[in-house]
Design a protein around this motif. Structure first.
Motif, PDB file in Angstrom:
ATOM      1  N   GLN A  68       4.387  -9.624  -1.681  1.00  0.00           N
ATOM      2  CA  GLN A  68       4.047  -8.312  -1.138  1.00  0.00           C
ATOM      3  C   GLN A  68       2.887  -8.436  -0.134  1.00  0.00           C
ATOM      4  OE1 GLN A  68       2.128  -4.880  -3.259  1.00  0.00           O
ATOM      5  NE2 GLN A  68       4.238  -4.109  -3.226  1.00  0.00           N
ATOM      6  N   THR A  69       3.249  -8.644   1.128  1.00  0.00           N
ATOM      7  CA  THR A  69       2.250  -8.742   2.192  1.00  0.00           C
ATOM      8  C   THR A  69       1.787  -7.346   2.561  1.00  0.00           C
ATOM      9  OG1 THR A  69       4.005  -8.674   3.831  1.00  0.00           O
ATOM     10  CG2 THR A  69       3.276 -10.850   3.114  1.00  0.00           C
ATOM     11  N   LEU A  70       0.853  -7.263   3.518  1.00  0.00           N
ATOM     12  CA  LEU A  70       0.307  -5.964   3.917  1.00  0.00           C
ATOM     13  C   LEU A  70       1.402  -4.965   4.290  1.00  0.00           C
ATOM     14  CD1 LEU A  70      -2.888  -6.646   6.050  1.00  0.00           C
ATOM     15  CD2 LEU A  70      -2.712  -5.368   3.910  1.00  0.00           C
ATOM     16  N   SER A  71       2.340  -5.403   5.136  1.00  0.00           N
ATOM     17  CA  SER A  71       3.387  -4.478   5.585  1.00  0.00           C
ATOM     18  C   SER A  71       4.183  -3.954   4.408  1.00  0.00           C
ATOM     19  CB  SER A  71       4.345  -5.178   6.547  1.00  0.00           C
ATOM     20  OG  SER A  71       3.639  -6.003   7.420  1.00  0.00           O
ATOM     21  N   LEU A  72       4.519  -4.886   3.500  1.00  0.00           N
ATOM     22  CA  LEU A  72       5.308  -4.478   2.333  1.00  0.00           C
ATOM     23  C   LEU A  72       4.511  -3.553   1.415  1.00  0.00           C
ATOM     24  CD1 LEU A  72       7.233  -6.544   3.463  1.00  0.00           C
ATOM     25  CD2 LEU A  72       7.571  -7.465   1.194  1.00  0.00           C
ATOM     26  N   ALA A  73       3.208  -3.827   1.283  1.00  0.00           N
ATOM     27  CA  ALA A  73       2.358  -2.986   0.441  1.00  0.00           C
ATOM     28  C   ALA A  73       2.258  -1.581   1.016  1.00  0.00           C
ATOM     29  CB  ALA A  73       0.970  -3.614   0.309  1.00  0.00           C
ATOM     30  N   ILE A  74       2.115  -1.495   2.347  1.00  0.00           N
ATOM     31  CA  ILE A  74       2.046  -0.184   3.000  1.00  0.00           C
ATOM     32  C   ILE A  74       3.341   0.585   2.740  1.00  0.00           C
ATOM     33  CG2 ILE A  74       1.976   1.023   5.222  1.00  0.00           C
ATOM     34  CD1 ILE A  74       0.151  -1.269   6.209  1.00  0.00           C
ATOM     35  N   TYR A  75       4.458  -0.128   2.873  1.00  0.00           N
ATOM     36  CA  TYR A  75       5.750   0.498   2.644  1.00  0.00           C
ATOM     37  C   TYR A  75       5.843   1.036   1.225  1.00  0.00           C
ATOM     38  CZ  TYR A  75      10.784   0.635   1.637  1.00  0.00           C
ATOM     39  OH  TYR A  75      12.028   0.999   1.236  1.00  0.00           O
ATOM     40  N   SER A  76       5.453   0.215   0.245  1.00  0.00           N
ATOM     41  CA  SER A  76       5.532   0.642  -1.161  1.00  0.00           C
ATOM     42  C   SER A  76       4.659   1.860  -1.418  1.00  0.00           C
ATOM     43  CB  SER A  76       5.081  -0.493  -2.086  1.00  0.00           C
ATOM     44  OG  SER A  76       5.926  -1.594  -1.920  1.00  0.00           O
ATOM     45  N   LEU A  77       3.425   1.819  -0.879  1.00  0.00           N
ATOM     46  CA  LEU A  77       2.502   2.922  -1.117  1.00  0.00           C
ATOM     47  C   LEU A  77       3.008   4.211  -0.472  1.00  0.00           C
ATOM     48  CD1 LEU A  77      -0.895   1.071  -0.710  1.00  0.00           C
ATOM     49  CD2 LEU A  77       0.000   2.141  -2.794  1.00  0.00           C
ATOM     50  N   ALA A  78       3.565   4.060   0.736  1.00  0.00           N
ATOM     51  CA  ALA A  78       4.073   5.249   1.424  1.00  0.00           C
ATOM     52  C   ALA A  78       5.238   5.871   0.677  1.00  0.00           C
ATOM     53  CB  ALA A  78       4.484   4.877   2.853  1.00  0.00           C
ATOM     54  N   GLN A  79       5.964   5.043  -0.093  1.00  0.00           N
ATOM     55  CA  GLN A  79       7.090   5.544  -0.884  1.00  0.00           C
ATOM     56  C   GLN A  79       6.636   6.305  -2.125  1.00  0.00           C
ATOM     57  OE1 GLN A  79      10.594   4.977  -0.094  1.00  0.00           O
ATOM     58  NE2 GLN A  79       9.475   4.608   1.819  1.00  0.00           N
ATOM     59  N   SER A  80       5.471   5.913  -2.669  1.00  0.00           N
ATOM     60  CA  SER A  80       5.035   6.547  -3.920  1.00  0.00           C
ATOM     61  C   SER A  80       4.360   7.885  -3.606  1.00  0.00           C
ATOM     62  CB  SER A  80       4.063   5.618  -4.674  1.00  0.00           C
ATOM     63  OG  SER A  80       2.915   5.426  -3.893  1.00  0.00           O
ATOM     64  N   PRO A  81       4.504   8.880  -4.546  1.00  0.00           N
ATOM     65  CA  PRO A  81       4.079  10.270  -4.282  1.00  0.00           C
ATOM     66  C   PRO A  81       2.611  10.401  -3.888  1.00  0.00           C
ATOM     67  CG  PRO A  81       5.176  10.046  -6.429  1.00  0.00           C
ATOM     68  CD  PRO A  81       5.103   8.696  -5.865  1.00  0.00           C
ATOM     69  N   ASP A  82       1.696   9.676  -4.553  1.00  0.00           N
ATOM     70  CA  ASP A  82       0.285   9.886  -4.237  1.00  0.00           C
ATOM     71  C   ASP A  82      -0.353   8.639  -3.600  1.00  0.00           C
ATOM     72  OD1 ASP A  82      -0.161   9.953  -7.813  1.00  0.00           O
ATOM     73  OD2 ASP A  82       0.370   8.305  -6.442  1.00  0.00           O
ATOM     74  N   GLY A  83       0.455   7.903  -2.842  1.00  0.00           N
ATOM     75  CA  GLY A  83      -0.056   6.667  -2.234  1.00  0.00           C
ATOM     76  C   GLY A  83      -0.564   6.831  -0.818  1.00  0.00           C
ATOM     77  N   ASP A  84      -0.525   8.063  -0.278  1.00  0.00           N
ATOM     78  CA  ASP A  84      -0.870   8.245   1.132  1.00  0.00           C
ATOM     79  C   ASP A  84      -2.243   7.708   1.512  1.00  0.00           C
ATOM     80  OD1 ASP A  84       1.507   9.215   1.795  1.00  0.00           O
ATOM     81  OD2 ASP A  84       0.905  11.339   1.987  1.00  0.00           O
ATOM     82  N   ALA A  85      -3.246   8.050   0.731  1.00  0.00           N
ATOM     83  CA  ALA A  85      -4.617   7.628   1.046  1.00  0.00           C
ATOM     84  C   ALA A  85      -4.717   6.112   1.011  1.00  0.00           C
ATOM     85  CB  ALA A  85      -5.599   8.250   0.052  1.00  0.00           C
ATOM     86  N   ALA A  86      -4.121   5.505  -0.028  1.00  0.00           N
ATOM     87  CA  ALA A  86      -4.169   4.049  -0.163  1.00  0.00           C
ATOM     88  C   ALA A  86      -3.429   3.386   0.986  1.00  0.00           C
ATOM     89  CB  ALA A  86      -3.562   3.636  -1.500  1.00  0.00           C
TER      90      ALA A  86
END
Lengths: 392, 229
Positions: free
Chosen positions: B178-196
């Motif tokens: 899970q590189t940066l791009s993948l982490a951003i993608y995962s967080l953007a998918q989760s309901p409260d991951g926007d800030a992260a």
């Protein structure tokens, strides 16, 4: 002892042209390859250097076979032990001058044990001390070319190839580098193949001459001999080359004197030692003709002779060329108008005086002929030797 | 300042991109040399294959890699048997995916640099007694250096940012692929991951700017070395 020779007998097809070289030259002195652009001079250098592969033939330098299509020999470029100076200096931009100079030296291996040239001998000769730590892009064109000379010498070559080394330089830089090349020729005793289309350079530097025309050798041999050849018109048209020995250098108001073939030339200040063999170029335009000894005029060179031949102008407004035999080995050329030829009723067999101002024979018209003297005594017919003062 | 998860993604991204560039650089130099100087029948084919990652969707490249290097793929099986090296779902696989995606950019920059090297200088070096390999080492390579540096940096940036090929080939395993791009993608998918996700976006921006600045400085230094500045 058999003198070592440079033997070239090659054919190579370059697009629509066929380049055919057939040469057998002594491996000594400076051999000028002269001809118009595109005549095949540089091709010959590339063939010898191994940068161009002949379709068939043979190239032998001294004891080393560089190329022989029949025996399947093609010595790689880096084992030919040559020094090549290109028209563009081709210094390595990422190395400073010292590392450029030593590039070939570091790869010369065993040959540096009994070197032809060392850093200590080359640097002062070419005036490179102040440049050693500089990068090539900070150098002027003349400086770059001097470094290229040094780099080629330090590679411990057995033959130096120079491909129009002065062609991209202005007149002042050329004047600065010509003596350098004379020194390379005389002090290192290295045979040099020198490509040029400049009449000045050839007449000043060459000890032997190869004329190229349309991919073929039209004449080859010792300088004085080839200059007589009809193919050398482009060279001999410009004037006569006279060989002599410095009799006295200028002192105070006295002119310098050069003993030639049965006559003495007066020249302005000389910086050459007495007794040195020199060649003097007498441009045809600087020679006037008189049917009698002209009496009290300022022109100090008056050389008596007999008209041998009159050449009609080669183009409508051009001068006629009158060839006057002034010594057993020397023919001067005078460029005068066809009108003057008619007025004076000049024709072969007429006795006349060639008038040449001393100031026309300045340092740029003079060159050391040491290399030539060495060449002449070993290989040229005896009649071509530069005149010794004793023969006057 | 950075959370453990963020640090892990950052470290992994840099590691994957660095390994990708370091391993593919020698290959890229060789391929660039073949394309610029080589005269062999398959040259056009090689050129095409090298450029595929640039023109195909990244997912397709990831899928190709999966076919070739998957546990039952011809190369993947061989690697696993001989070296015990498994690429799928590992950071080594992520590095391979990043390297393949960045490869054409690297080759193009290096090839351009190679083509701008004056052949006359190489000929001069040959006449001074240098063998072909010696000429390459002492003249060609140093003169190509600016192109190699810029090629490596462009490739590093591209490797850092790959998403499609990586997720297709090695998946999205936290702490391993899970590189940066993948982490951003995962967080953007989760309901409260926007800030992260936003924090990681800023982090990516910082890395990008830093890499650009570093490449500029490096390029200028190399140019000065070559005396062109």
């Amino acid at each position: 002892m058999k003198a070592s020779r440079l033997i070239i007998d090659t054919r190579v097809r370059l697009g629509p042209f066929e380049h055919r070289a057939e040469l057998d030259l002594p491996l000594s002195g400076l051999t000028a390859l002269f001809g118009a652009s595109g005549a095949g001079k540089s091709t010959l250098v590339n063939l010898v250097a191994g940068l161009l592969r002949p379709d068939s033939g043979r190239i032998v330098v001294g004891d080393t076979v560089f190329f022989d299509s029949q025996r399947g020999v093609d010595l790689p470029v880096h084992r030919r032990e040559l020094g090549v100076v290109f028209q563009d200096a081709r210094l390595f931009p990422h190395l400073d001058v010292r590392d450029n100079l030593l590039y070939g030296w570091r790869r010369a291996g065993e040959r540096t044990r009994s070197p032809v040239a060392t850093l200590d001998s080359v640097v002062p000769l070419l005036g490179l001390e102040p440049l050693l730590d500089r990068k090539p892009h900070t150098l002027s064109g003349g400086e770059r070319q001097r470094v290229a000379f040094g780099r080629a010498l330090l590679a411990q070559p057995s033959l130096l190839l120079m491909d129009e080394p002065l062609a991209s330089l202005d007149a002042a830089r050329k004047a600065e580098l010509l003596p350098c090349i004379e020194r390379l020729r005389d002090e290192f005793g290295l045979p040099i193949l020198y490509v040029s289309h400049s009449v000045d350079e050839v007449l000043r530097l060459a000890t032997s001459l190869v004329l190229f025309d349309q991919g073929r050798v039209s004449a080859a041999g010792p300088l004085a001999e080839v200059l007589e050849h009809p193919a050398a018109a482009a060279l001999s048209e410009a004037g006569a080359l006279v060989f002599g020995r410095v009799e006295s250098v200028a002192a105070g108001d006295e002119a310098g004197r050069i003993a030639c073939d049965g006559f003495t030339l007066k020249v302005p200040a000389l910086d050459l030692p007495e007794g040195s063999a020199v060649r003097v170029r007498i441009p045809a335009r600087e020679v006037a003709l008189s049917l009698q000894d002209p009496g009290p005029i300022s022109i100090s060179n008056r050389i008596e002779g007999v008209i041998e031949r009159i050449e009609a102008p080669t183009h409508p407004q051009g001068p006629a060329r009158v060839r006057v035999r002034v010594g057993s080995e020397t023919v001067l050329a005078a460029a005068i108008t066809p009108d003057s030829v008619r007025r004076l009723a000049l024709e072969p067999g007429v006795r006349c005086w060639c008038l040449v101002k001393a100031v026309a024979l300045d340092r740029s018209a003079l060159a050391l002929a040491r290399g030539l003297a060495a060449y002449s005594t070993s290989t040229a017919p005896s009649g071509r030797e530069p005149e010794a003062p004793g023969r006057r | 300042m950075l959370s453990a998860l963020e640090l892990e993604a950052l470290r992994l991204s840099l590691q994957v991109a660095a390994v990708a560039v370091a391993c593919s650089l020698p290959v890229a130099i060789a391929v660039a040399w073949l394309l610029a100087r080589g005269r062999f029948p398959g040259r056009v084919l090689l050129d095409t294959v090298v450029h595929l990652p640039l023109v195909l969707p990244p997912v397709v490249i990831g899928y190709f890699l999966l076919l070739l290097f998957g546990t039952r793929g011809p190369l993947g099986g061989w690697l696993a048997e001989t070296f015990g090296l498994r690429l799928i779902f590992t950071r080594w696989g992520a590095a391979l995916a990043a390297a393949v995606m960045a490869f054409p950019l690297m080759v193009r920059a290096i090839r351009l640099a190679l083509e701008s090297v004056d052949r006359g200088l190489e000929a001069a070096a040959r006449t001074l007694g240098a063998s072909r390999f010696d000429v390459f080492r002492s003249i060609t390579l140093p003169l190509m250096l600016p192109g190699i540096v810029s090629g490596a940096i462009v490739a590093f940036a591209a490797a850092l940012g790959d998403f499609g090929a990586t997720i297709t080939f090695v998946g999205n395993v936290q702490g391993e692929t899970q590189t940066l791009s993948l982490a951003i993608y995962s967080l953007a998918q989760s309901p409260d991951g926007d800030a992260a996700a936003l924090r990681l976006v800023v982090l990516s921006l910082v890395i990008a700017v830093a890499a650009l600045a570093a490449s500029e400085a490096l390029a200028r230094r190399v140019q000065r070395q070559l005396g062109r500045a």
